[in-house]
Design an enzyme around this catalytic site. Structure first.
Site, PDB file in Angstrom:
ATOM      1  N   SER A  65       0.805  -1.233   0.000  1.00  0.00           N
ATOM      2  CA  SER A  65       0.000   0.000   0.000  1.00  0.00           C
ATOM      3  C   SER A  65       0.833   1.276   0.000  1.00  0.00           C
ATOM      4  O   SER A  65       0.281   2.361  -0.210  1.00  0.00           O
ATOM      5  CB  SER A  65      -0.928   0.030   1.211  1.00  0.00           C
ATOM      6  N   LYS A  68       0.460   3.422  -2.909  1.00  0.00           N
ATOM      7  CA  LYS A  68      -0.739   4.261  -3.063  1.00  0.00           C
ATOM      8  C   LYS A  68      -0.384   5.752  -3.000  1.00  0.00           C
ATOM      9  O   LYS A  68      -1.052   6.587  -3.604  1.00  0.00           O
ATOM     10  CB  LYS A  68      -1.782   3.892  -1.992  1.00  0.00           C
ATOM     11  N   TYR A 190      -3.713  -2.725 -10.273  1.00  0.00           N
ATOM     12  CA  TYR A 190      -3.624  -2.500  -8.826  1.00  0.00           C
ATOM     13  C   TYR A 190      -2.738  -3.566  -8.165  1.00  0.00           C
ATOM     14  O   TYR A 190      -1.853  -3.251  -7.366  1.00  0.00           O
ATOM     15  CB  TYR A 190      -5.034  -2.485  -8.232  1.00  0.00           C
ATOM     16  N   TYR A 241      -4.759   3.895   8.237  1.00  0.00           N
ATOM     17  CA  TYR A 241      -6.112   3.329   8.357  1.00  0.00           C
ATOM     18  C   TYR A 241      -6.752   3.618   9.704  1.00  0.00           C
ATOM     19  O   TYR A 241      -6.681   4.737  10.200  1.00  0.00           O
ATOM     20  CB  TYR A 241      -6.079   1.816   8.056  1.00  0.00           C
ATOM     21  N   VAL A 259       1.168  -3.707   3.871  1.00  0.00           N
ATOM     22  CA  VAL A 259       1.138  -5.002   4.552  1.00  0.00           C
ATOM     23  C   VAL A 259       2.384  -5.848   4.296  1.00  0.00           C
ATOM     24  O   VAL A 259       2.519  -6.919   4.875  1.00  0.00           O
ATOM     25  CB  VAL A 259      -0.134  -5.838   4.242  1.00  0.00           C
TER      26      VAL A 259
HETATM   27  O1  DON Z   1      -4.939  -4.858  -1.705  1.00  0.00           O
HETATM   28  C1  DON Z   1      -4.401  -5.281  -0.692  1.00  0.00           C
HETATM   29  O2  DON Z   1      -5.044  -5.736   0.240  1.00  0.00           O
HETATM   30  C2  DON Z   1      -2.904  -5.223  -0.611  1.00  0.00           C
HETATM   31  N1  DON Z   1      -2.339  -5.346  -1.916  1.00  0.00           N
HETATM   32  C3  DON Z   1      -2.432  -3.921  -0.030  1.00  0.00           C
HETATM   33  C4  DON Z   1      -2.956  -3.666   1.368  1.00  0.00           C
HETATM   34  C5  DON Z   1      -2.026  -2.903   2.215  1.00  0.00           C
HETATM   35  O3  DON Z   1      -0.835  -2.866   2.038  1.00  0.00           O
HETATM   36  C6  DON Z   1      -2.642  -2.278   3.402  1.00  0.00           C
HETATM   37  N2  DON Z   1      -1.615  -1.697   4.246  1.00  0.00           N
HETATM   38  N3  DON Z   1      -1.386  -1.758   5.384  1.00  0.00           N
END
Ligand code: DON
Length: 305
Positions: A65, A68, A190, A241, A259
């Protein structure tokens, strides 16, 4: 006076060592679950060109993420502020992959850093450039001066295979007319974007864009000062978040987590930081990473407050 960054980083690494390995790597993306949790790295890139690091700061990991932030910067730079008609700027107070607010709020995601909002940003970037994920990869290569940065095909495939929630979110927003491109191709962009492998050094150099108020590594301007301020503000309020309040309380900097266990943070006008340790807390933020940034602002006094 400039703090002695190498000494500060060394002290932080030794102080947070007992936390390295705490928490658990993300399990919902199986390709991430197998990463050795006993790793920690931290890098700092200052606005004058200095780059410092400690621990596993040159080891590549899945940026997830954190990308992003860079997708948002590119979408705003290429397409301007009309993006904000399609995505909000308020903390969601919900997990990053939650669907619940979308129906009440007519398919407009709360902010660009939850998955729903990031899908809208990637959709916009796809419309603007025709290849959103490559645009983000190329940007990261240029800012980090690391031409070897690449997508991780295994991680992208793993996300695709376990991507029901993201697919649900994207289709749901499409039903409200808030997605322009075909959902399957949007999801691929994505997932590929999330799979980019970067080190702490790469990410600190790339996030320096926001410490330099929108100036790229080559000195050209990507964002206006005002746009850079706006992205930093949204990172502060939404970048971690449903833990953004706690992160602001402990760290006091704009920050964005992934993540994969990475977090970037920005000290506007001074430096950008990237920290990585794969063990996550219940909200998806690196346990040792948050602790290391907490120690950084406490030891140096470098926070926005
Ligand atoms: O779409 C997802 O769930 C993961 N590719 C990215 C989520 C993420 O990194 C949230 N961060 N803490």
């Amino acid at each position: 006076m400039e703090p002695n960054y190498p000494a500060v980083l060394k002290q932080i690494a030794s102080e947070i060592a007992p936390l390295v390995g705490a928490g658990a790597p993300a399990a919902y993306i199986p390709a991430l679950a197998s990463v050795d949790p006993a790793q920690f790295g931290m890098a700092l890139a200052d606005v004058d060109g200095g780059l410092y690091g400690v621990g596993d700061w040159r080891t590549p990991f899945s940026a997830q993420s954190i990308t992003k932030v860079f997708a948002l910067a590119l979408a705003l730079a290429e397409g301007g502020g009309s993006l904000w008609e399609r995505v909000g700027r308020e903390p969601s107070g919900n997990p990053f992959n939650s669907l619940v607010q979308l129906e009440y709020e007519n398919g407009i995601p709360r902010n660009p850093f939850i998955n729903a909002g990031a899908l809208v940003v990637t959709d916009r970037l796809q419309t603007l450039t025709g290849d959103a994920s490559s645009e983000v990869l190329e940007f990261l290569r240029q800012e980090s001066q690391n031409p070897d940065l690449r997508f991780d095909a295994d991680v992208a495939a793993s996300e695709h295979e376990h991507g029901d929630r993201n697919a649900a979110v994207a289709h749901f927003m499409a039903a409200y007319g808030n997605i322009d491109n075909p959902v399957p191709s949007l999801l691929e962009h994505y997932f590929w974007q999330c799979s980019i492998e970067t080190s702490c050094a790469d990410l600190a150099l790339a996030a320096r864009l926001l410490a330099r108020h929108g100036l790229r590594a080559d000195g050209s301007r990507l964002l206006s000062r005002s746009e850079a301020k706006q992205i930093n503000a949204v990172m502060l309020t939404c970048g971690t978040y449903d833990a953004a309040g706690e992160f602001a309380y402990r760290v006091g900097l704009p920050g964005k987590s992934g993540v994969g266990g990475g977090i970037v943070a920005v000290v506007p006008g001074r430096c950008a930081l990237a920290v990585w340790s794969p063990g996550l807390d219940a909200r998806g933020n690196s346990v040792a990473g948050v602790a290391a940034l907490d120690r950084f602002t406490t030891l140096t006094g470098l926070s926005v407050f």
